[in-house]
Design a protein around this motif. Structure first.
Motif, mmCIF file in Angstrom:
data_model
loop_
_atom_site.group_PDB
_atom_site.id
_atom_site.type_symbol
_atom_site.label_atom_id
_atom_site.label_comp_id
_atom_site.label_asym_id
_atom_site.label_seq_id
_atom_site.Cartn_x
_atom_site.Cartn_y
_atom_site.Cartn_z
ATOM 1 N N GLU A 1 -15.366 -16.965 101.256
ATOM 2 C CA GLU A 1 -16.789 -16.935 101.609
ATOM 3 C C GLU A 1 -17.662 -17.316 100.415
ATOM 4 O O GLU A 1 -18.653 -18.027 100.564
ATOM 5 C CB GLU A 1 -17.177 -15.538 102.114
ATOM 6 C CG GLU A 1 -16.567 -15.184 103.445
ATOM 7 C CD GLU A 1 -16.784 -13.727 103.820
ATOM 8 O OE1 GLU A 1 -17.007 -13.477 105.017
ATOM 9 O OE2 GLU A 1 -16.748 -12.859 102.924
ATOM 10 N N ARG A 2 -17.269 -16.877 99.216
ATOM 11 C CA ARG A 2 -18.021 -17.260 98.011
ATOM 12 C C ARG A 2 -18.012 -18.762 97.812
ATOM 13 O O ARG A 2 -19.034 -19.354 97.490
ATOM 14 C CB ARG A 2 -17.443 -16.561 96.777
ATOM 15 C CG ARG A 2 -18.034 -15.208 96.568
ATOM 16 C CD ARG A 2 -17.572 -14.603 95.269
ATOM 17 N NE ARG A 2 -16.849 -13.404 95.665
ATOM 18 C CZ ARG A 2 -15.731 -12.974 95.148
ATOM 19 N NH1 ARG A 2 -15.168 -13.599 94.166
ATOM 20 N NH2 ARG A 2 -15.166 -11.888 95.604
ATOM 21 N N GLU A 3 -16.875 -19.390 98.003
ATOM 22 C CA GLU A 3 -16.780 -20.844 97.847
ATOM 23 C C GLU A 3 -17.655 -21.561 98.865
ATOM 24 O O GLU A 3 -18.265 -22.581 98.566
ATOM 25 C CB GLU A 3 -15.327 -21.305 97.969
ATOM 26 C CG GLU A 3 -14.484 -20.956 96.775
ATOM 27 C CD GLU A 3 -15.043 -21.515 95.476
ATOM 28 O OE1 GLU A 3 -15.479 -22.691 95.450
ATOM 29 O OE2 GLU A 3 -15.068 -20.771 94.482
ATOM 30 N N LEU B 1 -31.270 -21.677 98.960
ATOM 31 C CA LEU B 1 -30.381 -20.517 98.923
ATOM 32 C C LEU B 1 -30.056 -20.101 97.495
ATOM 33 O O LEU B 1 -29.772 -18.950 97.235
ATOM 34 C CB LEU B 1 -29.074 -20.821 99.652
ATOM 35 C CG LEU B 1 -29.153 -20.979 101.160
ATOM 36 C CD1 LEU B 1 -27.775 -21.310 101.709
ATOM 37 C CD2 LEU B 1 -29.704 -19.740 101.815
ATOM 38 N N GLY B 2 -30.085 -21.049 96.566
ATOM 39 C CA GLY B 2 -29.762 -20.739 95.184
ATOM 40 C C GLY B 2 -29.829 -21.991 94.329
ATOM 41 O O GLY B 2 -30.383 -23.011 94.739
ATOM 42 N N ALA B 3 -29.246 -21.888 93.130
ATOM 43 C CA ALA B 3 -29.226 -23.004 92.190
ATOM 44 C C ALA B 3 -27.796 -23.187 91.688
ATOM 45 O O ALA B 3 -27.083 -22.199 91.458
ATOM 46 C CB ALA B 3 -30.162 -22.729 91.024
ATOM 47 N N ALA C 1 -20.722 -24.059 97.902
ATOM 48 C CA ALA C 1 -20.817 -25.407 98.470
ATOM 49 C C ALA C 1 -22.173 -25.627 99.135
ATOM 50 O O ALA C 1 -22.798 -26.683 98.949
ATOM 51 C CB ALA C 1 -19.689 -25.635 99.474
ATOM 52 N N ARG C 2 -22.636 -24.658 99.880
ATOM 53 C CA ARG C 2 -23.930 -24.804 100.563
ATOM 54 C C ARG C 2 -25.089 -24.856 99.569
ATOM 55 O O ARG C 2 -26.045 -25.599 99.758
ATOM 56 C CB ARG C 2 -24.126 -23.676 101.565
ATOM 57 C CG ARG C 2 -23.225 -23.841 102.762
ATOM 58 C CD ARG C 2 -23.421 -22.781 103.787
ATOM 59 N NE ARG C 2 -22.618 -23.087 104.960
ATOM 60 C CZ ARG C 2 -22.369 -22.247 105.923
ATOM 61 N NH1 ARG C 2 -22.877 -21.027 105.878
ATOM 62 N NH2 ARG C 2 -21.622 -22.588 106.948
#
Length: 107
Positions: free
Chosen positions: A21-23, A63-65, A27-28
């Motif tokens: 799930e972390r991967e 969602l993030g960086a 990726a997203r």
């Protein structure tokens, strides 16, 4: 729950991710996925400054960086909510008018 006079942090969820799930999250984030929120049934946007021009308003938020060893998840949000106070009206007794008041919400 939004209370403009009593700021407090509100945890929306707590989640532990397995490696797969972390991967998927990494990726997203690297692909530039965005989250979209509604606040009082209106879309929440991100203001991005531009040189010599008016700021650009994008729907939602990233969602993030991306980071060299994975990704950084944006897990805290900051909202600036503009609101208006009612003012008396001659015909109906109540009307809404712009006042430029703002409330800052950090979560």
């Amino acid at each position: 729950e939004l209370r403009l006079r009593r700021p407090r942090a509100l945890a929306l969820c707590r989640l532990l991710l397995d490696p797969q799930e972390r991967e998927l999250w990494v990726a997203r984030i690297r692909e530039g996925y965005r989250a979209h929120l509604l606040l009082d049934n209106l879309p929440v946007g991100t203001r991005r400054p531009r040189d010599g021009a008016a700021p650009l308003l994008e729907r939602g938020y990233l969602l993030g960086a991306a980071a060299p060893d994975g990704a950084i998840v944006h897990n805290h949000l900051h909202f600036t909510v503009r609101y208006h106070l009612p003012s008396p009206s001659v015909t109906t007794g109540e009307a809404w008018r712009g006042s430029g008041r703002r409330a800052r919400i950090v979560g």
